[in-house]
Design a protein around this motif. Structure first.
Motif, PDB file in Angstrom:
ATOM      1  N   ALA A 414       0.826  -1.203   0.000  1.00 43.82           N
ATOM      2  CA  ALA A 414       0.000   0.000   0.000  1.00 43.82           C
ATOM      3  C   ALA A 414       0.866   1.261   0.000  1.00 43.82           C
ATOM      4  CB  ALA A 414      -0.933  -0.009   1.212  1.00 43.82           C
ATOM      5  N   SER A 443      -9.426   2.153   3.660  1.00 43.02           N
ATOM      6  CA  SER A 443      -9.167   1.237   2.565  1.00 43.02           C
ATOM      7  C   SER A 443     -10.299   0.235   2.522  1.00 43.02           C
ATOM      8  CB  SER A 443      -7.821   0.530   2.736  1.00 43.02           C
ATOM      9  OG  SER A 443      -7.560  -0.330   1.649  1.00 43.02           O
ATOM     10  N   SER A 454      -8.286   3.208  -1.769  1.00 43.05           N
ATOM     11  CA  SER A 454      -7.788   3.715  -0.489  1.00 43.05           C
ATOM     12  C   SER A 454      -7.892   5.235  -0.482  1.00 43.05           C
ATOM     13  CB  SER A 454      -6.331   3.304  -0.262  1.00 43.05           C
ATOM     14  OG  SER A 454      -6.201   1.900  -0.218  1.00 43.05           O
ATOM     15  N   ASP A 475      -5.894   0.449  -6.315  1.00 38.75           N
ATOM     16  CA  ASP A 475      -4.794  -0.431  -5.893  1.00 38.75           C
ATOM     17  C   ASP A 475      -3.622  -0.385  -6.864  1.00 38.75           C
ATOM     18  OD1 ASP A 475      -6.294  -1.130  -3.756  1.00 38.75           O
ATOM     19  OD2 ASP A 475      -6.930  -3.103  -4.523  1.00 38.75           O
TER      20      ASP A 475
END
Length: 579
Positions: A414, A443, A454, A475
């Motif tokens: 992430a 998220s 997110s 993502d």
């Protein structure tokens, strides 16, 4: 014309020197002094005026001897090193030496140069009151003193060569004395050279500051002022003065305060000096790069730093970076890659090896990502550009636990997605940003089959107190909506951070608002009515369905006016906007 004069001088130089020497020789001056003076008179006559023939040069020489009689001096160096060849004076030369300068010059023009009495009178008449009868009488008088006919006199004068000069023979000293003299001369030359270098590199008032190698070790978190002066040319005071002077002469961004040297050396055949100013607390410091090349020199880039902690600085366009000594274990990766591929980079004397890439992907703002270890703060990450005038912001990720410090890239996918979104997804203009702090507010899955996404917070350190921003990213690191706002800034606490943003699906607009565990509730007020969401567990989330995506609201700027009120447990509140 100048070339023609040089050709004539090369061919007839000995004849002109012979004429000048015999005209100047009075029998009392040392021969080497007469020869040096004659040569100087010939050189002056060659520069006196136009005319490249021998007759023109001879006329200017006679005028030089008449109007500006050279001062006969005996140079000390010539007297010590040179002496004329042993040539005994002939009776004819002795008679000439006892004559007056004007008589010698008239006689030489007749007997040596072969001119007639009217020609001599015409050549000298402009500066000497003389007639052809006077010239004949002078020559007859000198002829009476010698038993040579005119042809023999001319042959003897032309046979004289005054240019025979040789080195004075060395003194007859013992071998030990000669060795001692040679050693003394070597010591004298070496000491003189050393003294000159010490004088040249001695400190002067106003010189740029050089920082010692161990100063940065005295501080837990070194700053820019602790950056040691590195590079093989850091002791060249003349170079450092030229670089500082060139920066002070810059009309757009001159330095504030004293100039401090960070690096001075040769990189890829080019002399480079990197320096920073010391503006104090009123302004952020600037870094300037000075270059000296065979055909150019001067300051070629000036960049204002976001803070005074020191950052990676690209040296011109060499693809090398200047690295402070408190950073180690450097590795670099391209942010456009879906997963990071780190390449180790070696650093020598403060300068890194060149990067493996010769051009950065323009889709990612021409930035790369560095990962390294800081002496005082551990692992850190940083954006760096190939343009030395662009900012190189540090990247900090907010830790969800407010008791822990922020960190650089730790390997979390992430985190890399956020890096990709900031550089390649137009999340922020990196060239204008200070250090970045990135937090993850939420998220999960978006409504209307929008996929997984997110919501991150983005805070910049420069200017200090700049309101925070929010960004909704996929993502893959794609920016999915216009940026919203938060209730914090670069220094805000993590658990009380809240943000909101508008997102559009294929069917309608959606308002997404979320906050950390330190927020009690979120309340929406405005044209869509009032809605409230209270904290559940470790987060507070508010999702509100907005108007259809088609019709009145084609863009986020024309959406209904709403605001999010962020309430803390003690009753304090802040207001943020998703626009």
């Amino acid at each position: 014309m100048r070339t023609a004069i040089l050709v004539t001088m090369r061919r007839r130089y000995a004849d002109l020197v012979r004429l000048a020497y015999l005209a100047l020789d009075d029998g009392t001056t040392p021969p080497e002094t007469v020869l040096a003076t004659a040569r100087r008179a010939v050189r002056h006559s060659a520069r006196a005026g136009p005319g490249a023939s021998y007759s023109h040069l001879r006329r200017r020489l006679t005028l030089e001897l008449l109007t500006q009689p050279p001062h006969l001096r005996r140079p000390l160096l010539r007297r010590l090193l040179f002496e004329p060849a042993a040539t005994a004076a002939t009776p004819l030369r002795t008679i000439l030496q006892r004559s007056s300068p004007h008589e010698r010059l008239v006689y030489l023009l007749i007997r040596l140069e072969g001119l007639t009495s009217p020609e001599v009178a015409a050549e000298l008449g402009e500066h000497l009151l003389v007639s052809a009868w006077d010239i004949d009488r002078t020559c007859a008088d000198l002829d009476d003193r010698t038993d040579l006919d005119p042809a023999a006199q001319q042959a003897e004068l032309q046979a004289f060569d005054p240019t025979l000069v040789r080195l004075r023979p060395p003194p007859s000293l013992p071998m030990t004395a000669r060795i001692a003299l040679v050693l003394a001369a070597v010591v004298l030359i070496a000491s003189g050279s050393t003294a000159y270098e010490r004088w040249r590199n001695a400190g002067r008032p106003g010189d740029p500051i050089t920082v010692g190698d161990d100063r940065w070790n005295r501080h837990a978190v070194p700053s820019l002022d602790d950056w040691p002066t590195q590079g093989e040319l850091r002791g060249d005071r003349a170079l450092l003065r030229r670089a500082a002077s060139a920066w002070r002469d810059d009309r757009r961004d001159p330095p504030l305060g004293r100039v401090s040297i960070m690096y001075a050396g040769t990189v890829d055949g080019v002399t480079i000096v990197v320096m920073h100013d010391t503006p104090g607390t009123r302004d952020s410091p600037m870094v300037a790069q000075y270059f000296e090349r065979p055909l150019s020199r001067g300051v070629e880039s000036i960049r204002r730093l976001g803070n005074d902690s020191g950052q990676l600085i690209m040296l011109g366009t060499t693809w090398r970076y200047l690295v402070p000594p408190w950073l180690s274990d450097l590795s670099v990766a391209l942010p456009k890659a879906p997963t990071p591929a780190w390449h180790p980079i070696k650093v020598r004397d403060g300068v890194s090896d060149p990067l493996n890439w010769r051009w950065f992907n323009p889709d990612c703002q021409s930035y790369v990502v560095f990962r390294m270890r800081h002496k005082g703060t551990g692992s850190i990450s940083q954006f760096a550009s190939h343009n030395p005038e662009f900012a190189t912001p540090l990247i900090w990720f907010r830790d969800p636990d407010p008791a822990r410090d922020d960190t650089g890239f730790t390997g979390d996918p992430a985190q890399w997605t956020a890096i990709h979104a900031l550089s390649c997804g137009a999340g922020i203009a990196l060239a204008e940003a200070g250090d970045l702090r990135i937090g993850r507010l939420w998220s999960g899955s978006l409504p209307d089959k929008g996929g997984h996404a997110s919501l991150i917070s983005i805070d910049v350190s420069v200017p200090w107190g700049t309101p925070g921003m929010t960004a909704l990213i996929s993502d893959e690191g794609r920016l999915m909506a216009d940026r919203g706002s938060t209730n914090g800034d670069y220094s805000a606490s993590t658990d009380t951070l809240a943000g909101a943003v508008w997102w559009r699906s294929q069917k309608r607009w959606h308002l997404l608002a979320t906050a950390g565990p330190g927020i009690a509730s979120l309340k929406m007020v405005g044209e869509l009515g009032n809605q409230e969401a209270r904290r559940k567990g470790e987060a507070t989330r508010l999702f509100v369905a907005g108007p259809p995506s088609r019709g009145r609201y084609p863009q986020a700027g024309g959406l209904p006016v709403v605001q999010i009120v962020v309430y803390e447990p003690d009753g304090d509140h802040a207001v943020i906007s998703p626009n």
